[in-house]
Design a protein around this motif. Structure first.
Motif, short mmCIF file in Angstrom:
data_model
loop_
_atom_site.label_atom_id
_atom_site.label_comp_id
_atom_site.label_asym_id
_atom_site.label_seq_id
_atom_site.Cartn_x
_atom_site.Cartn_y
_atom_site.Cartn_z
N ASP A 21 -43.24 11.61 46.99
CA ASP A 21 -43.85 11.73 48.31
C ASP A 21 -43.85 13.59 47.55
OD1 ASP A 21 -43.35 10.23 49.91
OD2 ASP A 21 -40.87 11.06 50.78
N LYS A 22 -43.57 13.52 46.69
CA LYS A 22 -43.67 15.33 46.24
C LYS A 22 -45.09 15.73 45.92
CE LYS A 22 -39.64 17.44 44.64
NZ LYS A 22 -39.09 17.55 43.01
N ILE A 23 -45.46 14.70 45.22
CA ILE A 23 -46.69 14.72 44.15
C ILE A 23 -47.45 14.81 45.24
CG2 ILE A 23 -48.34 13.21 42.81
CD1 ILE A 23 -46.04 12.51 41.23
N GLU A 24 -47.62 13.75 46.40
CA GLU A 24 -48.60 13.71 47.57
C GLU A 24 -48.08 15.16 48.15
OE1 GLU A 24 -47.32 10.56 49.68
OE2 GLU A 24 -48.49 8.81 49.12
N LYS A 25 -47.25 15.53 48.05
CA LYS A 25 -47.23 16.66 48.88
C LYS A 25 -48.36 18.00 47.87
CE LYS A 25 -44.30 20.23 50.90
NZ LYS A 25 -42.85 20.91 51.01
N GLU A 28 -51.83 17.44 48.47
CA GLU A 28 -52.31 17.81 49.88
C GLU A 28 -52.51 19.75 49.44
OE1 GLU A 28 -49.93 16.26 52.68
OE2 GLU A 28 -50.39 13.87 52.43
N GLU A 29 -51.93 20.37 48.85
CA GLU A 29 -51.25 22.14 49.03
C GLU A 29 -52.61 22.10 48.13
OE1 GLU A 29 -47.62 23.33 48.22
OE2 GLU A 29 -47.03 22.40 50.11
N ALA A 30 -52.51 21.36 47.12
CA ALA A 30 -53.79 21.89 45.92
C ALA A 30 -55.35 21.44 46.32
CB ALA A 30 -53.82 20.89 44.81
#
Length: 85
Positions: A21-25, A28-30
């Motif tokens: 979840d942290k990596i996906e977030k 997405e921000e990048a």
């Protein structure tokens, strides 16, 4: 399988899900916020302002090749040339 083993595996799965979840977030921000040093973008070719001591501009191709130039005018010429290949 023993109860303790099952609980340990469940705990590990929860930990891994949080990491995903942290990596996906972060990804997405990048994607949403491009780097501030992008000067010009045309298709997949990008000109970025160099942040090193000497400054200048860098033409980056879709393949990841980098071509540094001192001035923006020359970087634009090279981008057009590379794109027309």
């Amino acid at each position: 399988m023993s109860e303790t083993r099952i609980k340990a595996l469940e705990k590990r799965v929860d930990k891994l899900e949080k990491m995903v979840d942290k990596i996906e977030k972060t990804l997405e921000e990048a994607v949403i916020t491009p780097p501030a040093n992008i000067v010009y973008r045309e298709d997949d070719y990008v000109i970025v302002k160099s942040t090193d001591l000497f400054g200048g501009y860098i033409v980056v191709t879709p393949e990841g090749k980098q071509y540094p130039y001192a001035d923006l005018k020359r970087a634009m010429q090279v981008l057009k040339m590379l794109k027309s290949k």
